[in-house]
Motif scaffolding. Structure first.
Motif, PDB file in Angstrom:
ATOM      1  N   HIS A 193      43.634  48.865  38.271  1.00 11.25           N
ATOM      2  CA  HIS A 193      42.941  47.583  38.410  1.00 11.25           C
ATOM      3  C   HIS A 193      42.924  47.198  39.880  1.00 11.25           C
ATOM      4  CE1 HIS A 193      42.920  46.733  34.060  1.00 11.25           C
ATOM      5  NE2 HIS A 193      44.015  47.471  34.090  1.00 11.25           N
TER       6      HIS A 193
ATOM      7  N   THR B 243      43.416  42.709  41.839  1.00  8.73           N
ATOM      8  CA  THR B 243      44.154  42.029  40.780  1.00  8.73           C
ATOM      9  C   THR B 243      45.540  41.676  41.306  1.00  8.73           C
ATOM     10  OG1 THR B 243      42.956  43.401  39.188  1.00  8.73           O
ATOM     11  CG2 THR B 243      44.871  42.213  38.358  1.00  8.73           C
TER      12      THR B 243
ATOM     13  N   GLU C  69      45.042  54.134  34.391  1.00  7.65           N
ATOM     14  CA  GLU C  69      44.380  52.826  34.349  1.00  7.65           C
ATOM     15  C   GLU C  69      44.695  52.096  35.651  1.00  7.65           C
ATOM     16  OE1 GLU C  69      44.411  48.728  31.690  1.00  7.65           O
ATOM     17  OE2 GLU C  69      45.408  50.515  30.927  1.00  7.65           O
TER      18      GLU C  69
ATOM     19  N   VAL D 237      52.249  41.551  35.100  1.00  8.14           N
ATOM     20  CA  VAL D 237      51.525  40.307  34.832  1.00  8.14           C
ATOM     21  C   VAL D 237      50.797  39.901  36.103  1.00  8.14           C
ATOM     22  CG1 VAL D 237      51.711  37.900  34.096  1.00  8.14           C
ATOM     23  CG2 VAL D 237      53.294  39.618  33.170  1.00  8.14           C
ATOM     24  N   ASP D 238      49.494  39.639  35.994  1.00  7.00           N
ATOM     25  CA  ASP D 238      48.748  39.218  37.182  1.00  7.00           C
ATOM     26  C   ASP D 238      48.784  37.696  37.316  1.00  7.00           C
ATOM     27  OD1 ASP D 238      46.778  38.140  35.519  1.00  7.00           O
ATOM     28  OD2 ASP D 238      45.237  39.573  36.091  1.00  7.00           O
ATOM     29  N   THR D 239      48.189  37.190  38.373  1.00  8.15           N
ATOM     30  CA  THR D 239      48.248  35.752  38.663  1.00  8.15           C
ATOM     31  C   THR D 239      47.416  34.920  37.690  1.00  8.15           C
ATOM     32  OG1 THR D 239      46.485  36.041  40.290  1.00  8.15           O
ATOM     33  CG2 THR D 239      48.763  36.049  41.113  1.00  8.15           C
ATOM     34  N   LYS D 240      46.594  35.578  36.866  1.00  5.87           N
ATOM     35  CA  LYS D 240      45.833  34.864  35.833  1.00  5.87           C
ATOM     36  C   LYS D 240      46.536  34.913  34.486  1.00  5.87           C
ATOM     37  CE  LYS D 240      41.391  35.615  38.047  1.00  5.87           C
ATOM     38  NZ  LYS D 240      40.051  36.223  37.937  1.00  5.87           N
ATOM     39  N   GLY D 241      47.741  35.513  34.465  1.00  2.15           N
ATOM     40  CA  GLY D 241      48.521  35.581  33.236  1.00  2.15           C
ATOM     41  C   GLY D 241      48.211  36.778  32.352  1.00  2.15           C
ATOM     42  N   ARG D 242      47.298  37.639  32.779  1.00  2.00           N
ATOM     43  CA  ARG D 242      47.001  38.832  31.983  1.00  2.00           C
ATOM     44  C   ARG D 242      48.149  39.824  32.112  1.00  2.00           C
ATOM     45  NH1 ARG D 242      41.184  39.917  34.558  1.00  2.00           N
ATOM     46  NH2 ARG D 242      42.549  39.692  36.358  1.00  2.00           N
ATOM     47  N   GLU D 243      48.429  40.546  31.039  1.00  2.00           N
ATOM     48  CA  GLU D 243      49.573  41.461  31.024  1.00  2.00           C
ATOM     49  C   GLU D 243      49.135  42.858  30.614  1.00  2.00           C
ATOM     50  OE1 GLU D 243      53.404  40.206  29.280  1.00  2.00           O
ATOM     51  OE2 GLU D 243      53.217  41.996  28.038  1.00  2.00           O
ATOM     52  N   TRP D 244      49.688  43.851  31.314  1.00  2.00           N
ATOM     53  CA  TRP D 244      49.483  45.251  30.975  1.00  2.00           C
ATOM     54  C   TRP D 244      50.855  45.885  30.818  1.00  2.00           C
ATOM     55  CZ3 TRP D 244      46.767  42.709  34.745  1.00  2.00           C
ATOM     56  CH2 TRP D 244      45.386  42.617  34.568  1.00  2.00           C
ATOM     57  N   THR D 245      50.969  46.822  29.900  1.00  6.42           N
ATOM     58  CA  THR D 245      52.231  47.545  29.734  1.00  6.42           C
ATOM     59  C   THR D 245      51.980  49.032  29.955  1.00  6.42           C
ATOM     60  OG1 THR D 245      51.888  47.737  27.350  1.00  6.42           O
ATOM     61  CG2 THR D 245      53.210  45.861  28.125  1.00  6.42           C
TER      62      THR D 245
END
Length: 152
Positions: free
Chosen positions: A51, A54, A49, A70-78
């Motif tokens: 991105h 980002t 995966e 965690v990206d600068t928009k607050g989205r999180e991936w693990t």
């Protein structure tokens, strides 16, 4: 990359750009990728995966639970693992927080690393016209001896 102090330290130089031919630990076949690294990266990235565009704000190690990004928009991936491939200047700026913080050894190495200015141009020719001058090689390079001749 060069671990020399910057800016424009005399220790940063393209003088030994061809060190691969001089030092046996770097010896071996050269490879030119006329289409770039995309063919290799695409194969390595199969099933991963990824991105693009980002900006990352934080990379958090969660022990046995893997890693969170965690990206600068607050989205999180693990994920189980993460490969961080950002320019040295981004690492040095501190805009990405590592939790827990990187070891002093790694942080110190990042702070001490420097990157010199290197301009590289690759051209492809239908026939190796240089063989009479340079010898039986697939490519060659040239570094000017005086800075006033740069860009000529």
């Amino acid at each position: 990359m060069c671990p020399a102090p910057l800016p424009l330290s005399p220790q940063v130089s393209a003088c030994h750009w061809d060190h691969n031919d001089t030092f046996s630990q770097f010896a071996g076949c050269h490879a030119l990728l006329p289409e770039g690294f995309l063919s290799i990266l695409s194969r390595l990235a199969e099933g991963a995966e990824i991105h693009f565009n980002t900006p990352v704000q934080e990379v958090e190690l969660r022990g046995e639970g893997g890693v969170a990004v965690v990206d600068t928009k607050g989205r999180e991936w693990t994920a189980d693992k993460v490969v961080v491939t950002v320019p040295l200047a981004v690492l040095q700026s501190g805009t990405i927080t590592f939790t827990p913080p990187l070891s002093e050894r790694k942080g110190g190495a990042i702070r001490r690393l420097g990157a010199g200015l290197v301009e590289k141009v690759a051209m492809s020719f239908s026939a190796p016209f240089w063989r009479n001058t340079v010898g039986n090689t697939d490519f060659f390079g040239h570094v000017v001896s005086r800075s006033e001749h740069r860009g000529m």
